[in-house]
Write an enzyme that holds these catalytic residues in place. Structure first.
Site, PDB file in Angstrom:
ATOM      1  N   HIS A 174      10.112  -0.997  -1.928  1.00  0.00           N
ATOM      2  CA  HIS A 174       8.950  -0.531  -1.485  1.00  0.00           C
ATOM      3  C   HIS A 174       8.487   0.689  -2.553  1.00  0.00           C
ATOM      4  O   HIS A 174       7.491   0.974  -2.721  1.00  0.00           O
ATOM      5  CB  HIS A 174       8.648   0.051  -0.095  1.00  0.00           C
ATOM      6  CG  HIS A 174       8.585  -1.206   0.527  1.00  0.00           C
ATOM      7  ND1 HIS A 174       7.323  -1.704   1.481  1.00  0.00           N
ATOM      8  CD2 HIS A 174       9.295  -2.209   0.982  1.00  0.00           C
ATOM      9  CE1 HIS A 174       7.450  -2.698   2.080  1.00  0.00           C
ATOM     10  NE2 HIS A 174       8.857  -2.938   1.862  1.00  0.00           N
TER      11      HIS A 174
ATOM     12  N   ASP B 257       4.451   6.875  -6.976  1.00  0.00           N
ATOM     13  CA  ASP B 257       4.260   6.095  -5.835  1.00  0.00           C
ATOM     14  C   ASP B 257       4.694   4.701  -5.969  1.00  0.00           C
ATOM     15  O   ASP B 257       4.142   4.196  -7.011  1.00  0.00           O
ATOM     16  CB  ASP B 257       2.830   6.242  -5.145  1.00  0.00           C
ATOM     17  CG  ASP B 257       2.850   6.139  -3.732  1.00  0.00           C
ATOM     18  OD1 ASP B 257       3.958   5.618  -3.050  1.00  0.00           O
ATOM     19  OD2 ASP B 257       1.978   6.810  -3.069  1.00  0.00           O
TER      20      ASP B 257
HETATM   21  P1  ADP Z   1       3.765   5.634   2.331  1.00  0.00           P
HETATM   22  O1  ADP Z   1       4.294   4.256   2.605  1.00  0.00           O
HETATM   23  O2  ADP Z   1       4.510   6.487   1.046  1.00  0.00           O
HETATM   24  O3  ADP Z   1       3.479   6.446   3.514  1.00  0.00           O
HETATM   25  P2  ADP Z   1       1.213   4.361   1.744  1.00  0.00           P
HETATM   26  O4  ADP Z   1      -0.198   5.032   1.285  1.00  0.00           O
HETATM   27  O5  ADP Z   1       1.499   3.106   1.055  1.00  0.00           O
HETATM   28  O6  ADP Z   1       2.301   5.609   1.630  1.00  0.00           O
HETATM   29  O7  ADP Z   1       1.038   3.835   3.085  1.00  0.00           O
HETATM   30  C1  ADP Z   1       0.818   4.805   4.195  1.00  0.00           C
HETATM   31  C2  ADP Z   1       0.195   4.202   5.357  1.00  0.00           C
HETATM   32  O8  ADP Z   1       0.325   5.061   6.366  1.00  0.00           O
HETATM   33  C3  ADP Z   1      -1.104   3.665   5.290  1.00  0.00           C
HETATM   34  O9  ADP Z   1      -1.407   2.450   5.834  1.00  0.00           O
HETATM   35  C4  ADP Z   1      -1.966   4.779   5.956  1.00  0.00           C
HETATM   36  O10 ADP Z   1      -3.126   4.135   6.285  1.00  0.00           O
HETATM   37  C5  ADP Z   1      -1.002   5.086   6.960  1.00  0.00           C
HETATM   38  N1  ADP Z   1      -1.404   6.531   7.341  1.00  0.00           N
HETATM   39  C6  ADP Z   1      -1.087   7.576   6.419  1.00  0.00           C
HETATM   40  N2  ADP Z   1      -1.314   8.748   7.153  1.00  0.00           N
HETATM   41  C7  ADP Z   1      -1.750   8.364   8.311  1.00  0.00           C
HETATM   42  C8  ADP Z   1      -1.988   9.123   9.532  1.00  0.00           C
HETATM   43  N3  ADP Z   1      -2.059  10.510   9.465  1.00  0.00           N
HETATM   44  N4  ADP Z   1      -2.486   8.492  10.622  1.00  0.00           N
HETATM   45  C9  ADP Z   1      -2.386   7.114  10.782  1.00  0.00           C
HETATM   46  N5  ADP Z   1      -1.964   6.432   9.559  1.00  0.00           N
HETATM   47  C10 ADP Z   1      -1.732   6.908   8.508  1.00  0.00           C
HETATM   48  O1  F6P Z   2       8.421   3.011   1.445  1.00  0.00           O
HETATM   49  C1  F6P Z   2       7.748   4.177   1.767  1.00  0.00           C
HETATM   50  C2  F6P Z   2       8.471   4.481   3.050  1.00  0.00           C
HETATM   51  O2  F6P Z   2       9.727   5.432   2.699  1.00  0.00           O
HETATM   52  C3  F6P Z   2       9.193   3.680   4.161  1.00  0.00           C
HETATM   53  O3  F6P Z   2      10.358   3.119   3.671  1.00  0.00           O
HETATM   54  C4  F6P Z   2       9.339   4.402   5.234  1.00  0.00           C
HETATM   55  O4  F6P Z   2       9.357   3.710   6.343  1.00  0.00           O
HETATM   56  C5  F6P Z   2       7.746   5.254   5.036  1.00  0.00           C
HETATM   57  O5  F6P Z   2       7.826   5.416   3.742  1.00  0.00           O
HETATM   58  C6  F6P Z   2       7.872   6.240   6.108  1.00  0.00           C
HETATM   59  O6  F6P Z   2       8.985   7.359   5.955  1.00  0.00           O
HETATM   60  P1  F6P Z   2       9.925   7.457   7.031  1.00  0.00           P
HETATM   61  O7  F6P Z   2      10.390   6.161   7.197  1.00  0.00           O
HETATM   62  O8  F6P Z   2      11.111   8.196   6.412  1.00  0.00           O
HETATM   63  O9  F6P Z   2       9.267   8.099   8.194  1.00  0.00           O
END
Ligand code: ADP
Ligand code: F6P
Length: 471
Positions: free
Chosen positions: A154, A362
């Site tokens: 990812h 990212d």
């Molecule tokens: P990462 O996987 O690095 O966290 P992404 O942008 O790909 O980043 O995915 C983040 C996911 O988590 C999205 O679906 C977003 O809507 C959700 N998300 C992020 N912050 C919050 C929050 N404060 N509350 C609920 N959902 C969240």
């Molecule tokens: O790919 C993004 C990611 O690292 C996932 O593997 C992971 O589940 C998510 O972010 C949130 O991080 P964590 O699992 O360390 O809370």
């Protein structure tokens, strides 16, 4: 058809208690087939962990394993999040490598493999996710498992010059060859993997995405992860009329909303983002009472020192901006460290004129995609997007910025705030149609079909040689 067995460190609980992009995507993608989701329970225990816990929920069975504190330290906090995470995001200066963490990482993967192997059925298709679990396939092979095994990363796969700063790069990449198919988010990540295999491992590329090296082969492809745009759009439209969205709108009389939603992570470019907002308010005094920047930043990996430092830095920086540019009746930045229900977030996106999605690096960034899908097609907001988010490869009708260039970000936000409605609509339409063309269901089908096509190598387990392990 056998079961689909998903394996990941973080097992999604529900879309309303979100745990990042991996959990969001898999929870959306998994709804259709008899599936198992195997991984860490999120619990840390002081004794050796008890038996795998089984939770049935419709056609999804979660199998959850606790982690002993020393394993959590070495595997999750240590090797996964202080070594692999920074290196794979090009932050080699933040990476801490230690042989004991590498050993623990492998040992935990072996423990997961043993527990998983004992519940696998011969027809199960196993799909392993993300950097925590890279060696899981090799560990399963050593146990004699010869089911179809796929792996999806990812996060970014770094260029060879960066990856080779990891002392155990070869063992790690070699273990990817235990899978039938390895998937990456973008063509750039796939290219970096192929470059590594050719330049560092003396391998060669075969036909249709096969890479040959280490005396074996693996198929590799790029599968950009998506969302379900129709579901996001429907939720956003509904959420716009909820009390929470109405309260937000009522709190913004005559002001335009700029939104950011991220885990509180140094890869997300938050320090640069706030420097850009500060620059915008310095150079465009007319915005000081005309905008509100809402940053939702949910705490993440709080036991890792770099995350604690980031939180302290943001607290100070945001306090300074509000101190400089705020009035008794108006603060330009609202900063909220908590999670929200997905539907609520989608309502917030729809109420926003601009989203700032400016990670320094990212794998994909689902927030960028969700923001677009949540917009009102008649009056859409504008996405300001980092060129270093995987999503930028698909969403090139957004305002693309270099997230290290504070002036460029400030200019893009200024342009977004002023953008005429015709241009906003003209940008929204192709962005939304790209999201519809390749949604999260297409992503899943595309990967699983390719895995199925890659065919099961008979008795592959016997051909898999274990790599040398650190004691
Ligand atoms: P990462 O996987 O690095 O966290 P992404 O942008 O790909 O980043 O995915 C983040 C996911 O988590 C999205 O679906 C977003 O809507 C959700 N998300 C992020 N912050 C919050 C929050 N404060 N509350 C609920 N959902 C969240
Ligand atoms: O790919 C993004 C990611 O690292 C996932 O593997 C992971 O589940 C998510 O972010 C949130 O991080 P964590 O699992 O360390 O809370």
């Amino acid at each position: 058809m056998g079961r689909l067995v998903i394996v990941s460190n973080r097992v999604g609980s529900s879309l309303s208690a979100n745990d990042g992009g991996l959990a969001t995507a898999l929870l959306t993608a998994l709804e259709r087939r008899e599936s198992v989701w195997f991984g860490w329970s999120g619990e840390i225990v002081d004794e050796p962990p008890g038996p795998t816990r089984i939770r049935r929920d419709g056609n999804l069975t979660r199998m959850l394993v606790d982690l002993e504190r020393s394993d959590y330290d070495g595997y999750y906090l240590g090797f996964a999040n202080r070594t692999l995470w920074p290196i794979f995001h090009y932050r080699v200066n933040l990476a801490e490598y230690g042989r004991e963490h590498w050993a623990t990482y492998q040992r935990v993967n072996e423990m997961f493999a043993e527990r998983l192997a004992s519940v696998l059925k011969p027809d199960d298709v196993v799909w392993v996710h993300d950097y925590h679990m890279i060696p899981l396939g090799a560990a399963l092979r050593r146990l004699g498992v010869d089911n179809l095994l796929g792996f999806f990363l990812h996060i970014p796969f770094p260029a060879p010059e960066v990856l080779t700063t990891l002392p155990v790069h070869e063992a790690l990449v070699r273990s990817l060859f235990a899978y039938e198919l390895v998937g990456f988010q973008t063509g750039k990540d796939l290219q970096a993997f192929q470059d590594y295999v050719q330049r560092e491992a003396g391998g060669r590329a075969g036909d249709d995405g096969t890479m040959n090296a280490f005396g074996t082969s693996v198929r590799a492809g790029s599968y950009p992860i998506g969302i379900d745009p129709a579901v996001v759009a429907a939720h956003a439209a509904r959420a716009a009329s909820t009390r929470q969205a109405a309260r937000l709108r009522d709190s913004l009389p005559g002001r335009r909303l700029i939104i950011g939603v991220d885990r509180l992570d140094y890869t997300k470019g938050l320090v640069h983002r706030f420097a850009a907002l500060e620059r915008l308010l310095e150079t465009h005094p007319q915005y000081r009472r005309a905008i509100v920047a809402l940053q939702i930043a949910s705490p993440s990996r709080e036991d890792v020192p770099e995350y604690q430092q980031l939180r302290a830095e943001l607290d100070a920086r945001i306090g300074r901006i509000n101190g400089r540019f705020g009035d008794p009746d108006h603060l330009p930045v609202r900063y909220v460290n908590r999670r929200f229900r997905q539907e609520t977030l989608f309502g917030f996106y729809r109420a926003s004129r601009v989203a700032m999605v400016t990670p320094l690096r990212d794998g994909m960034n689902l927030v960028a995609k969700e923001f677009v899908a949540a917009q009102d097609p008649e009056d859409p907001g504008v996405l300001v997007l980092s060129r270093f988010a995987g999503a930028a490869r698909e969403l090139n009708d957004a305002l693309i910025v270099n997230p290290f260039d504070v002036d460029e970000i400030a200019e893009a936000v200024d342009r977004a705030l002023d953008m005429p409605i015709e241009e906003r609509r003209a940008r929204y339409a192709p962005l939304m149609s790209r999201l519809e063309q390749y949604d999260v269901h297409a992503w899943r089908e595309d990967f699983l079909n390719a895995l199925q096509r890659s065919g099961r190598a008979p008795r592959r387990a016997l051909r898999w040689e274990p790599y040398e392990r650190v004691a």
